[in-house]
Motif scaffolding. Structure first.
Motif, PDB file in Angstrom:
ATOM      1  N   MET A  54       0.837  -1.205   0.000  1.00  0.00           N
ATOM      2  CA  MET A  54       0.000   0.000   0.000  1.00  0.00           C
ATOM      3  C   MET A  54       0.866   1.247   0.000  1.00  0.00           C
ATOM      4  SD  MET A  54      -3.144  -0.794   2.472  1.00  0.00           S
ATOM      5  CE  MET A  54      -2.655  -1.971   3.687  1.00  0.00           C
ATOM      6  N   TYR A 163     -13.350 -13.057   8.109  1.00  0.00           N
ATOM      7  CA  TYR A 163     -12.880 -11.680   7.980  1.00  0.00           C
ATOM      8  C   TYR A 163     -12.123 -11.501   6.664  1.00  0.00           C
ATOM      9  CZ  TYR A 163     -10.450  -7.356   8.957  1.00  0.00           C
ATOM     10  OH  TYR A 163      -9.964  -6.082   8.863  1.00  0.00           O
ATOM     11  N   CYS A 166     -10.193  -5.119   3.663  1.00  0.00           N
ATOM     12  CA  CYS A 166     -10.560  -4.074   2.679  1.00  0.00           C
ATOM     13  C   CYS A 166     -10.250  -4.433   1.242  1.00  0.00           C
ATOM     14  CB  CYS A 166      -9.786  -2.791   2.913  1.00  0.00           C
ATOM     15  SG  CYS A 166      -9.557  -2.318   4.588  1.00  0.00           S
ATOM     16  N   ALA A 212     -14.634  -4.765   7.289  1.00  0.00           N
ATOM     17  CA  ALA A 212     -14.158  -3.579   8.024  1.00  0.00           C
ATOM     18  C   ALA A 212     -12.653  -3.456   7.846  1.00  0.00           C
ATOM     19  CB  ALA A 212     -14.498  -3.719   9.499  1.00  0.00           C
ATOM     20  N   CYS A 213     -12.133  -2.297   8.128  1.00  0.00           N
ATOM     21  CA  CYS A 213     -10.696  -2.075   7.967  1.00  0.00           C
ATOM     22  C   CYS A 213     -10.009  -2.228   9.318  1.00  0.00           C
ATOM     23  CB  CYS A 213     -10.479  -0.662   7.436  1.00  0.00           C
ATOM     24  SG  CYS A 213      -8.764  -0.161   7.398  1.00  0.00           S
ATOM     25  N   GLY A 216      -4.540  -1.392   8.801  1.00  0.00           N
ATOM     26  CA  GLY A 216      -3.256  -1.981   8.446  1.00  0.00           C
ATOM     27  C   GLY A 216      -2.265  -0.998   7.846  1.00  0.00           C
ATOM     28  N   ALA A 217      -2.771  -0.002   7.124  1.00  0.00           N
ATOM     29  CA  ALA A 217      -1.867   0.952   6.479  1.00  0.00           C
ATOM     30  C   ALA A 217      -1.045   1.716   7.517  1.00  0.00           C
ATOM     31  CB  ALA A 217      -2.659   1.922   5.612  1.00  0.00           C
ATOM     32  N   THR A 251      -1.513  -9.782   5.896  1.00  0.00           N
ATOM     33  CA  THR A 251      -1.467  -8.474   6.544  1.00  0.00           C
ATOM     34  C   THR A 251      -2.618  -8.321   7.532  1.00  0.00           C
ATOM     35  OG1 THR A 251      -0.772  -7.760   4.363  1.00  0.00           O
ATOM     36  CG2 THR A 251      -0.906  -6.096   6.056  1.00  0.00           C
TER      37      THR A 251
HETATM   38  S1  SF4 Z   1      -4.608  -5.411   6.481  1.00  0.00           S
HETATM   39 FE1  SF4 Z   1      -5.157  -3.982   4.983  1.00  0.00          FE
HETATM   40  S2  SF4 Z   1      -6.624  -4.999   3.728  1.00  0.00           S
HETATM   41 FE2  SF4 Z   1      -6.466  -6.110   5.550  1.00  0.00          FE
HETATM   42  S3  SF4 Z   1      -8.126  -5.198   6.726  1.00  0.00           S
HETATM   43 FE3  SF4 Z   1      -6.290  -4.250   7.303  1.00  0.00          FE
HETATM   44  S4  SF4 Z   1      -6.204  -2.439   6.145  1.00  0.00           S
HETATM   45 FE4  SF4 Z   1      -7.689  -3.733   5.233  1.00  0.00          FE
END
Ligand code: SF4
Ligand code: SF4
Ligand code: SF4
Ligand code: SF4
Lengths: 312, 262
Positions: A54, A163, A166, A212-213, A216-217, A251
């Motif tokens: 990302m 789960y 995103c 849901a998010c 992770g970013a 991730t």
């Molecule tokens: S790791 Fe990335 S893709 Fe997976 S839920 Fe978290 S933010 Fe979203």
């Protein structure tokens, strides 16, 4: 859709991605084991590179597209494959996005062509390969019926919150094959993982935070935010009656594990729901040992639960 | 009241009186209706163009202010001040000083793309957030955020070697943001990670961090990417008029010396 996918997915190019060589090692191991047990063959993309996750897109989106295009170029030009399977949501998303952009944007095509030529390999052309996720691979390569026939240890008693995170469904425009009615994946209510685990005997709970998010970013750059978002997910899973969260991305998986620990250490909030890759659950249902699918490599310790269920 | 008028009732614009009597009626207290007359004089007419020149901001002009993005936003649910729709409004109106009030939270967008998913106008608000954070840094309004430092650390490794190795990225990131690697939760995490691992595998992991993963024959791609990124960087700086800003700053810095000399 005319369905020759069961044939097509029998042998595909495998793009594990960096995460599967590091923290997501258990996912790599269990994906390969499940493939073997189901008679689906994987051939690792030769000399692959990182897709940029990302991060690179924030430096320059066209460079990110180039990175993905090189992976696809390796698969088609060096190995003659027409299907690339990526088990990581990040890799899967980026390859899909690159496909979309190369198909629709002249400017991107020019930049990718220029970098590819200078790097000394054939430029990838849109449409040369089909990128699929590990979920598509099993769902269409074997299917629920095929899976049921091979299950030797039912996942009965496992209450699973599925789960998806995103990147598996958003943004919609890069996934033209989704939301196409019965049999296709839904971007608002994805169900491929639910379908496969149900076929293996698990009970899927009604889990509202499938997409849901987890933040992770910013898992390291804004850790408190990520911990809050992960806690929402863990608590919602527990409230839905789940004893395990099934994941399909290294991730997302590591994010949940890491912030479950952080929530406990930093905020004193303890949650007990276990976290396992869907390939680990499927593998055990196919009769593989917990060790074989890398349960000991997870941070979230689920041995007790698995022993109780007769799976480990 | 629509949120785009919200700046008029920001705390600093509210009048409060300990003792105020008007026409014999005591109206002491806080009055959000006692709005200071305020005329916005500091429009930056090219704000929208500047954001649109950066990666991700291309479609900001399409927004029709429906508010779906903010409604769906992951960060907004945690911090109501995080409001993509409002910032897009300010960008389109050129209200730079209003935008700057929120400069320290814009980078917190987690790129979940819920906004992009729901946006009826294909604005790609997630991209606009990234472009805006980038703009704030380029213009010197904010120092590099932890998030862009992470992007840098990560991207540098990919561009140099073709691959990443997570522990190296983590180490470099902590180093550049001045954080300690011995935080309690990190230690706990590593402890649980190695709890069930056989010694053989721990050794292998140790070796993996010595032998950095890299893609073979990556040199050509590396040079081509670097050349392209440098070109783009120059292009962005030009679009934001940064060169002339630097010239102006130089003149200003030189001014006190001139005065002293006179
Ligand atoms: S790791 Fe990335 S893709 Fe997976 S839920 Fe978290 S933010 Fe979203
Ligand atoms: S998304 Fe993650 S796992 Fe996939 S190649 Fe990029 S860094 Fe590696
Ligand atoms: S991508 Fe950013 S702005 Fe969009 S919904 Fe997610 S956090 Fe909010
Ligand atoms: S969803 Fe799209 S159109 Fe609606 S306010 Fe947000 S950016 Fe504008």
């Amino acid at each position: 859709m005319t369905d020759n996918r069961a044939e097509k997915y029998k042998k595909v190019a495998y793009y594990p991605g960096c995460a599967l060589e590091g923290t997501g090692h258990a996912y790599n191991r269990s994906t390969k084991e499940v493939g073997k047990a189901l008679g689906l063959e994987l051939e690792e993309v030769k000399n692959w590179n990182c897709c940029g996750a990302m991060e690179v897109k924030n430096v320059d989106p066209k460079v990110q597209t180039y990175l993905s295009s090189r992976v696809m170029s390796q698969a088609v030009n060096e190995m003659g494959h027409s299907v690339v399977m990526a088990p990581c949501n990040g890799c899967y998303h980026n390859l899909k996005k690159a496909e979309f952009e190369l198909k629709n944007e002249e400017g991107t095509r020019e930049v990718v062509d220029r970098i590819s030529k200078k790097a000394g390999h054939k430029t990838y052309q849109a449409g040369e390969v089909e990128t699929i996720h590990a979920l598509d691979w099993i769902k269409h390569g074997i299917g629920e019926e095929g899976l049921k026939k091979k299950v030797s240890k039912s996942l009965k008693g496992m209450k699973v919150a599925n789960y998806y995170g995103c990147m598996y469904t958003r943004p919609r425009n890069i996934f033209p094959e989704k939301d196409k009615g019965p049999g296709t994946e839904s971007t608002s209510q994805p169900h491929f993982m639910d379908d496969l685990l149900a076929a293996a005997g698990a009970t899927n709970v009604d889990f509202p935070l499938k997409t849901a998010c987890c933040g992770g970013a910013h898992t390291l750059s804004d850790s408190d935010m990520s911990t809050k978002l992960v806690l929402n997910i863990l608590k919602a899973a527990e409230a839905s009656g789940a004893n395990v969260i099934a994941t399909e991305c290294p991730t997302c998986h590591t994010g949940l594990e890491m912030h479950q620990i952080r929530a406990e250490k930093r905020f004193g909030v303890k949650t007990n729901v276990k976290i396992l890759y869907f390939t680990q659950l499927l593998g055990m249902a196919l009769g593989l040992s917990a060790k074989k699918v890398g349960v000991h490599e997870n941070m979230s310790d689920s041995f007790e639960l698995l022993q109780k269920q007769g799976l480990a | 009241m629509p949120i785009h008028e919200k700046h008029l009732i920001r705390p600093e614009n509210i009048k409060s009186h300990d003792k105020l009597v008007m026409d014999g009626i005591d109206i002491s207290g806080h009055w959000s209706t006692f709005i200071e007359t305020r005329v916005v004089k500091d429009y930056n007419e090219s704000l929208q163009d500047e954001i649109a020149a950066l990666p991700g901001g291309e479609y900001v002009h399409r927004c029709w202010q429906c508010g779906s993005c903010t409604n769906a936003c992951t960060v907004n649910a945690i911090n109501p001040d995080f409001n993509p729709r409002y910032w897009i409004y300010l960008i389109r109106m050129g209200m730079e000083s209003e935008l700057l009030r929120d400069k320290d939270i814009i980078w917190q967008c987690v790129s979940c793309n819920k906004c992009t998913y729901v946006c009826p106008r294909e604005v790609a608000p997630e991209g606009v957030m990234k472009a805006t954070a980038h703009w704030l840094e380029l213009k010197g309004h904010t120092p590099q955020s932890p998030s862009t430092i992470f992007d840098d650390v990560f991207s540098t490794q990919v561009i140099e070697t073709g691959k990443i190795e997570d522990s190296l990225v983590v180490r470099n990131f902590f180093q550049r943001t001045g954080q300690s690697l011995t935080q309690d939760w990190l230690i706990e995490m590593v402890k649980r990670m190695v709890a069930h691992l056989p010694v053989k595998m721990l050794m292998a992991l140790g070796i993996a961090t010595v032998l950095r993963p890299r893609t073979k024959n990556w040199g050509g791609a590396r040079d081509a990417i670097k050349e392209y990124v440098a070109e783009q960087d120059a292009h962005h700086r030009k679009a934001l008029g940064l060169e002339s800003l630097v010239e102006m700053a130089k003149l200003e810095a030189a001014a006190p010396f001139k005065q002293a000399a006179e």
